[in-house]
Design a protein around this motif. Structure first.
Motif, PDB file in Angstrom:
ATOM      1  N   SER A  39    -110.809 132.062 -15.233  1.00 36.97           N
ATOM      2  CA  SER A  39    -109.843 131.032 -15.638  1.00 36.97           C
ATOM      3  C   SER A  39    -108.459 131.636 -15.842  1.00 36.97           C
ATOM      4  O   SER A  39    -107.447 131.048 -15.441  1.00 36.97           O
ATOM      5  CB  SER A  39    -110.310 130.348 -16.925  1.00 36.97           C
ATOM      6  N   GLU A  40    -108.413 132.797 -16.464  1.00 35.44           N
ATOM      7  CA  GLU A  40    -107.128 133.470 -16.688  1.00 35.44           C
ATOM      8  C   GLU A  40    -106.456 133.840 -15.371  1.00 35.44           C
ATOM      9  O   GLU A  40    -105.238 133.710 -15.223  1.00 35.44           O
ATOM     10  CB  GLU A  40    -107.336 134.714 -17.548  1.00 35.44           C
ATOM     11  N   VAL A  41    -107.270 134.293 -14.413  1.00 37.93           N
ATOM     12  CA  VAL A  41    -106.735 134.651 -13.085  1.00 37.93           C
ATOM     13  C   VAL A  41    -106.119 133.426 -12.411  1.00 37.93           C
ATOM     14  O   VAL A  41    -105.035 133.501 -11.827  1.00 37.93           O
ATOM     15  CB  VAL A  41    -107.853 135.247 -12.194  1.00 37.93           C
ATOM     16  N   ILE A  42    -106.815 132.279 -12.508  1.00 37.45           N
ATOM     17  CA  ILE A  42    -106.317 131.043 -11.900  1.00 37.45           C
ATOM     18  C   ILE A  42    -104.987 130.626 -12.514  1.00 37.45           C
ATOM     19  O   ILE A  42    -104.033 130.284 -11.806  1.00 37.45           O
ATOM     20  CB  ILE A  42    -107.350 129.906 -12.080  1.00 37.45           C
ATOM     21  N   VAL A  43    -104.911 130.667 -13.849  1.00 32.96           N
ATOM     22  CA  VAL A  43    -103.674 130.270 -14.532  1.00 32.96           C
ATOM     23  C   VAL A  43    -102.526 131.208 -14.170  1.00 32.96           C
ATOM     24  O   VAL A  43    -101.411 130.759 -13.876  1.00 32.96           O
ATOM     25  CB  VAL A  43    -103.881 130.241 -16.063  1.00 32.96           C
ATOM     26  N   LEU A  44    -102.789 132.508 -14.161  1.00 27.18           N
ATOM     27  CA  LEU A  44    -101.734 133.477 -13.825  1.00 27.18           C
ATOM     28  C   LEU A  44    -101.260 133.310 -12.381  1.00 27.18           C
ATOM     29  O   LEU A  44    -100.065 133.426 -12.099  1.00 27.18           O
ATOM     30  CB  LEU A  44    -102.241 134.903 -14.057  1.00 27.18           C
ATOM     31  N   LYS A  45    -102.200 133.013 -11.489  1.00 31.38           N
ATOM     32  CA  LYS A  45    -101.819 132.788 -10.084  1.00 31.38           C
ATOM     33  C   LYS A  45    -100.961 131.526  -9.972  1.00 31.38           C
ATOM     34  O   LYS A  45     -99.962 131.498  -9.245  1.00 31.38           O
ATOM     35  CB  LYS A  45    -103.062 132.665  -9.204  1.00 31.38           C
ATOM     36  N   MET A  46    -101.370 130.491 -10.687  1.00 30.24           N
ATOM     37  CA  MET A  46    -100.616 129.239 -10.661  1.00 30.24           C
ATOM     38  C   MET A  46     -99.207 129.446 -11.209  1.00 30.24           C
ATOM     39  O   MET A  46     -98.228 128.958 -10.638  1.00 30.24           O
ATOM     40  CB  MET A  46    -101.349 128.176 -11.483  1.00 30.24           C
ATOM     41  N   ILE A  47     -99.100 130.210 -12.300  1.00 35.30           N
ATOM     42  CA  ILE A  47     -97.800 130.494 -12.897  1.00 35.30           C
ATOM     43  C   ILE A  47     -96.944 131.315 -11.933  1.00 35.30           C
ATOM     44  O   ILE A  47     -95.751 131.037 -11.735  1.00 35.30           O
ATOM     45  CB  ILE A  47     -97.965 131.263 -14.224  1.00 35.30           C
ATOM     46  N   ALA A  48     -97.545 132.326 -11.306  1.00 33.28           N
ATOM     47  CA  ALA A  48     -96.817 133.183 -10.356  1.00 33.28           C
ATOM     48  C   ALA A  48     -96.318 132.363  -9.169  1.00 33.28           C
ATOM     49  O   ALA A  48     -95.162 132.499  -8.738  1.00 33.28           O
ATOM     50  CB  ALA A  48     -97.714 134.316  -9.876  1.00 33.28           C
ATOM     51  N   ASP A  49     -97.188 131.481  -8.647  1.00 34.23           N
ATOM     52  CA  ASP A  49     -96.803 130.639  -7.512  1.00 34.23           C
ATOM     53  C   ASP A  49     -95.711 129.647  -7.918  1.00 34.23           C
ATOM     54  O   ASP A  49     -94.788 129.365  -7.143  1.00 34.23           O
ATOM     55  CB  ASP A  49     -98.014 129.874  -6.973  1.00 34.23           C
ATOM     56  N   ALA A  50     -95.836 129.123  -9.145  1.00 35.80           N
ATOM     57  CA  ALA A  50     -94.836 128.175  -9.638  1.00 35.80           C
ATOM     58  C   ALA A  50     -93.479 128.852  -9.814  1.00 35.80           C
ATOM     59  O   ALA A  50     -92.428 128.255  -9.547  1.00 35.80           O
ATOM     60  CB  ALA A  50     -95.297 127.577 -10.971  1.00 35.80           C
ATOM     61  N   LYS A  51     -93.504 130.099 -10.269  1.00 37.69           N
ATOM     62  CA  LYS A  51     -92.250 130.842 -10.446  1.00 37.69           C
ATOM     63  C   LYS A  51     -91.582 131.093  -9.093  1.00 37.69           C
ATOM     64  O   LYS A  51     -90.357 130.939  -8.963  1.00 37.69           O
ATOM     65  CB  LYS A  51     -92.529 132.168 -11.153  1.00 37.69           C
ATOM     66  N   LYS A  52     -92.366 131.479  -8.097  1.00 41.19           N
ATOM     67  CA  LYS A  52     -91.825 131.676  -6.761  1.00 41.19           C
ATOM     68  C   LYS A  52     -91.234 130.372  -6.230  1.00 41.19           C
ATOM     69  O   LYS A  52     -90.156 130.352  -5.630  1.00 41.19           O
ATOM     70  CB  LYS A  52     -92.922 132.163  -5.809  1.00 41.19           C
ATOM     71  N   HIS A  53     -91.974 129.280  -6.458  1.00 39.70           N
ATOM     72  CA  HIS A  53     -91.515 127.962  -6.021  1.00 39.70           C
ATOM     73  C   HIS A  53     -90.183 127.607  -6.676  1.00 39.70           C
ATOM     74  O   HIS A  53     -89.248 127.151  -6.024  1.00 39.70           O
ATOM     75  CB  HIS A  53     -92.560 126.898  -6.371  1.00 39.70           C
ATOM     76  N   ALA A  54     -90.120 127.837  -8.002  1.00 41.40           N
ATOM     77  CA  ALA A  54     -88.903 127.500  -8.748  1.00 41.40           C
ATOM     78  C   ALA A  54     -87.700 128.294  -8.250  1.00 41.40           C
ATOM     79  O   ALA A  54     -86.589 127.766  -8.143  1.00 41.40           O
ATOM     80  CB  ALA A  54     -89.136 127.755 -10.238  1.00 41.40           C
ATOM     81  N   GLN A  55     -87.920 129.558  -7.937  1.00 35.11           N
ATOM     82  CA  GLN A  55     -86.826 130.421  -7.471  1.00 35.11           C
ATOM     83  C   GLN A  55     -86.380 130.065  -6.052  1.00 35.11           C
ATOM     84  O   GLN A  55     -85.196 130.081  -5.734  1.00 35.11           O
ATOM     85  CB  GLN A  55     -87.259 131.887  -7.534  1.00 35.11           C
TER      86      GLN A  55
END
Length: 211
Positions: A39-55
């Motif tokens: 679950s932690e891996v999924i959340v961190l991946k989602m956050i990382a992808d969201a950060k890339k998206h935002a940038q």
């Protein structure tokens, strides 16, 4: 002598039972531990992808950003569960077409709700906090969106994840500063459905008008 063998057999059974109990406890703990880790891996991946998206999309219009992040978010959430959870018993009465239309509308509402917070990741950072298993399937993952300059207050997040039928961990709900995305959306949805005697078209018309 008979008492001795009876006593010996009893101790043997007791030892085996104790060993099986410990083995079960270990396997249960390992399963819970694996669930938390996944679950932690999924959340961190989602956050990382969201950060890339935002940038990458920071210069795009809000509509263009929403379309792109919609695809991203859909990978990580259990949309079927969310649709059922927000419509209660009325979900079973809806046609397949109505269900699909509602799920698409719900996804857009989810994007609108969390996009603001995820887009702040272009300039802010995410810090994971404590995670815990809630039963055999559910996992709570806590984290904070932080501004290192302290100009913007911290945003507390609580992700609720569980395995789907394929064994993948997906987000069932997100609490932002203690406010549940599912609960708040369900209150609005159920109000509309009850007012219109469970008429799903009336609910879908409400979403169409708000687009």
């Amino acid at each position: 002598m008979k008492n001795f063998y009876n006593s010996l057999n009893f101790k043997k059974v007791l030892c085996i039972t104790f060993f099986l109990f410990l083995s079960f406890q270990f396997l249960t703990f390992k399963a819970y531990s694996d669930n938390i880790k996944n679950s932690e891996v999924i959340v961190l991946k989602m956050i990382a992808d969201a950060k890339k998206h935002a940038q990458k999309t920071i210069k795009l219009s809000p509509k263009e950003r929403s379309l792109k992040i919609e695809i991203l978010i859909k990978q990580f959430i259990n949309l079927d569960f969310m649709a059922r959870a927000t419509t209660g018993s009325f979900w079973k009465k809806a046609t397949n077409t109505q269900k699909e239309t509602y799920k698409n509308a719900l996804l857009k509402q989810i994007v609108i709700t969390i996009e603001e917070h995820l887009n702040t990741l272009a300039t802010l950072s995410y810090k994971p906090l404590k995670s815990e298993a809630r039963g055999k399937k559910l996992v709570y993952v806590k984290g904070i969106i932080k501004d290192d300059s302290k100009k913007i207050p911290d945003v507390n997040l609580l992700w609720k994840l569980a395995k789907d039928k394929k064994g993948n961990f997906l987000v069932l709900d997100l609490e932002i500063e203690g406010i549940s995305l599912i609960s708040s959306h369900k209150a609005e949805t159920m109000s509309i459905l009850r007012k219109n005697k469970g008429n799903f078209n009336a609910l879908l018309d409400t979403y169409t008008k708000s687009d």
